[in-house]
Design an enzyme around this catalytic site. Structure first.
Site, PDB file in Angstrom:
ATOM      1  N   ASP A  30       0.859  -1.196   0.000  1.00 22.46           N
ATOM      2  CA  ASP A  30       0.000   0.000   0.000  1.00 22.46           C
ATOM      3  C   ASP A  30       0.894   1.243   0.000  1.00 22.46           C
ATOM      4  O   ASP A  30       1.401   1.645   1.051  1.00 22.46           O
ATOM      5  CB  ASP A  30      -0.928   0.014   1.217  1.00 22.46           C
ATOM      6  CG  ASP A  30      -1.886   1.185   1.153  1.00 22.46           C
ATOM      7  OD1 ASP A  30      -2.881   1.095   0.413  1.00 22.46           O
ATOM      8  OD2 ASP A  30      -1.616   2.219   1.815  1.00 22.46           O
ATOM      9  N   GLU A  32       2.023   5.160  -0.179  1.00 21.12           N
ATOM     10  CA  GLU A  32       1.552   6.531   0.059  1.00 21.12           C
ATOM     11  C   GLU A  32       2.392   7.434  -0.836  1.00 21.12           C
ATOM     12  O   GLU A  32       3.547   7.115  -1.144  1.00 21.12           O
ATOM     13  CB  GLU A  32       1.710   6.946   1.526  1.00 21.12           C
ATOM     14  CG  GLU A  32       0.964   6.075   2.517  1.00 21.12           C
ATOM     15  CD  GLU A  32      -0.531   5.945   2.278  1.00 21.12           C
ATOM     16  OE1 GLU A  32      -1.139   6.905   1.760  1.00 21.12           O
ATOM     17  OE2 GLU A  32      -1.086   4.870   2.586  1.00 21.12           O
ATOM     18  N   ASP A 131      -2.243   1.292  -6.895  1.00 25.25           N
ATOM     19  CA  ASP A 131      -0.829   1.121  -6.529  1.00 25.25           C
ATOM     20  C   ASP A 131       0.023   0.583  -7.687  1.00 25.25           C
ATOM     21  O   ASP A 131       1.085   1.132  -7.996  1.00 25.25           O
ATOM     22  CB  ASP A 131      -0.719   0.175  -5.314  1.00 25.25           C
ATOM     23  CG  ASP A 131      -1.413   0.757  -4.106  1.00 25.25           C
ATOM     24  OD1 ASP A 131      -0.757   1.353  -3.249  1.00 25.25           O
ATOM     25  OD2 ASP A 131      -2.662   0.641  -4.030  1.00 25.25           O
ATOM     26  N   HIS A 188      -4.426   5.733   6.130  1.00 28.64           N
ATOM     27  CA  HIS A 188      -3.520   6.389   5.176  1.00 28.64           C
ATOM     28  C   HIS A 188      -2.052   6.357   5.602  1.00 28.64           C
ATOM     29  O   HIS A 188      -1.240   7.071   5.019  1.00 28.64           O
ATOM     30  CB  HIS A 188      -3.938   7.830   4.855  1.00 28.64           C
ATOM     31  CG  HIS A 188      -5.308   7.924   4.238  1.00 28.64           C
ATOM     32  ND1 HIS A 188      -5.630   7.316   3.044  1.00 28.64           N
ATOM     33  CD2 HIS A 188      -6.442   8.539   4.659  1.00 28.64           C
ATOM     34  CE1 HIS A 188      -6.890   7.564   2.767  1.00 28.64           C
ATOM     35  NE2 HIS A 188      -7.412   8.291   3.735  1.00 28.64           N
ATOM     36  N   ASP A 193      -2.274   0.595   6.755  1.00 27.29           N
ATOM     37  CA  ASP A 193      -3.232   0.156   5.729  1.00 27.29           C
ATOM     38  C   ASP A 193      -2.938  -1.290   5.325  1.00 27.29           C
ATOM     39  O   ASP A 193      -3.857  -2.109   5.181  1.00 27.29           O
ATOM     40  CB  ASP A 193      -3.176   1.069   4.494  1.00 27.29           C
ATOM     41  CG  ASP A 193      -3.849   2.429   4.733  1.00 27.29           C
ATOM     42  OD1 ASP A 193      -4.514   2.591   5.770  1.00 27.29           O
ATOM     43  OD2 ASP A 193      -3.706   3.328   3.869  1.00 27.29           O
TER      44      ASP A 193
HETATM   45  P1  AMP Z   1      -4.352   5.457   0.563  1.00 26.04           P
HETATM   46  O1  AMP Z   1      -3.623   4.194   0.251  1.00 26.04           O
HETATM   47  O2  AMP Z   1      -5.812   5.364   0.455  1.00 26.04           O
HETATM   48  O3  AMP Z   1      -3.898   5.876   1.915  1.00 26.04           O
HETATM   49  O4  AMP Z   1      -3.913   6.555  -0.480  1.00 26.04           O
HETATM   50  C1  AMP Z   1      -2.751   6.509  -1.246  1.00 26.04           C
HETATM   51  C2  AMP Z   1      -2.369   7.884  -1.670  1.00 26.04           C
HETATM   52  O5  AMP Z   1      -3.445   8.472  -2.428  1.00 26.04           O
HETATM   53  C3  AMP Z   1      -2.102   8.866  -0.548  1.00 26.04           C
HETATM   54  O6  AMP Z   1      -0.785   8.761  -0.033  1.00 26.04           O
HETATM   55  C4  AMP Z   1      -2.314  10.182  -1.264  1.00 26.04           C
HETATM   56  O7  AMP Z   1      -1.221  10.509  -2.075  1.00 26.04           O
HETATM   57  C5  AMP Z   1      -3.503   9.869  -2.172  1.00 26.04           C
HETATM   58  N1  AMP Z   1      -4.767  10.202  -1.495  1.00 26.04           N
HETATM   59  C6  AMP Z   1      -5.570   9.361  -0.799  1.00 26.04           C
HETATM   60  N2  AMP Z   1      -6.657  10.001  -0.317  1.00 26.04           N
HETATM   61  C7  AMP Z   1      -6.527  11.274  -0.720  1.00 26.04           C
HETATM   62  C8  AMP Z   1      -7.325  12.462  -0.567  1.00 26.04           C
HETATM   63  N3  AMP Z   1      -8.482  12.454   0.101  1.00 26.04           N
HETATM   64  N4  AMP Z   1      -6.894  13.613  -1.120  1.00 26.04           N
HETATM   65  C9  AMP Z   1      -5.742  13.658  -1.830  1.00 26.04           C
HETATM   66  N5  AMP Z   1      -4.941  12.587  -2.015  1.00 26.04           N
HETATM   67  C10 AMP Z   1      -5.322  11.414  -1.475  1.00 26.04           C
HETATM   68 MG    MG Z   2      -2.680   3.854   2.255  1.00 27.79          MG
HETATM   69 MG    MG Z   3      -3.857   2.547  -0.722  1.00 20.92          MG
END
Ligand code: AMP
Ligand code: MG
Ligand code: MG
Length: 221
Positions: A30, A32, A131, A188, A193
């Protein structure tokens, strides 16, 4: 006698048979990435690279790879990104850039027998396609790297979840909610995650031991 037959037939019910998994290990990833509010960033870069390797015989953790990554185009994180991911500027300042971390990751795969050189013994698991379909190819393009073949297919946990529950989840949080599981760690955070995805996988196989974790998605198809 009747009791014995009943007990025996209960044991043989399909849902009580543990399926032999095609893949020996699942590699939960996962990423970021750098971000701005409302997804308004033109060049996102990977800043956290976690991978939790799971043994599909006992569904326990075999190994963990976890590195933060220093972005090159936007080395200063936005306050929004730190708020969202919990990743502080100091956390990435002294880390290596993506090409170095990616090479370390590939060595880690190789050393631990996860690189699929001889057999398809491992498969990446992600929540959704972002991803490995979007972020990794984009990052590789930025760094002039070729996406290695073993990163061109993966298991989308949301699709597995749908097959098991006839419900297509929106997110990791949504899968946890549907399974009555609490969220652990920080949403996040790449490592949290990934760990929450592990909890979802463990619960899915407990609820439905016949479930097969097989490739659902490809980069070029
Ligand atoms: P996640 O795996 O859902 O935590 O998200 C992966 C990446 O997507 C994060 O590190 C951000 O770069 C981007 N991301 C996720 N949610 C948002 C959001 N609400 N606004 C902007 N970027 C986001
Ligand atoms: Mg994440
Ligand atoms: Mg993710």
């Amino acid at each position: 006698m009747a009791m014995r037959i009943l007990a025996k037939s209960k044991l043989l019910r399909p849902e009580n048979i543990n399926v032999i998994q095609k893949l020996k290990n699942l590699l939960i990833i996962d990423f970021e990435a750098t971000c701005e509010k409302n997804f308004a960033i033109s060049t996102p870069e990977i800043i956290e690279f976690p991978c939790v390797a799971v043994n599909t015989k006992n569904w326990q953790i075999d190994n963990v790879f976890h590195h933060y990554v220093k972005p090159q185009i936007n080395p200063i994180l936005s306050p929004f990104c730190t708020d969202l991911t919990g990743i502080m500027q100091e956390t990435i300042d002294n880390e290596e850039h993506f090409p170095v971390v990616f090479e370390k990751f590939q060595n880690w795969l190789e050393i631990n027998g996860y690189s699929n050189d001889d057999s398809n013994s491992s498969g990446f698991v992600t929540s959704g396609d972002w991803d490995l379909k979007v972020m990794l190819p984009y990052q590789c393009k930025l760094d002039d790297l070729i996406v290695p073949d073993n990163f061109k297919q993966w298991i989308d946990l949301k699709k597995i979840f749908f097959n098991a529950n006839q419900y297509y989840p929106r997110s990791i949080k949504d899968m946890l909610r549907k399974l009555n599981l609490s969220h652990e760690g920080r949403l996040h955070s790449g490592l949290s995650d990934s760990m929450n995805m592990l909890k979802i996988i463990q619960t899915l196989v407990t609820n439905k031991p016949t479930i097969q974790f097989d490739i659902t998605s490809h980069l070029c198809k």
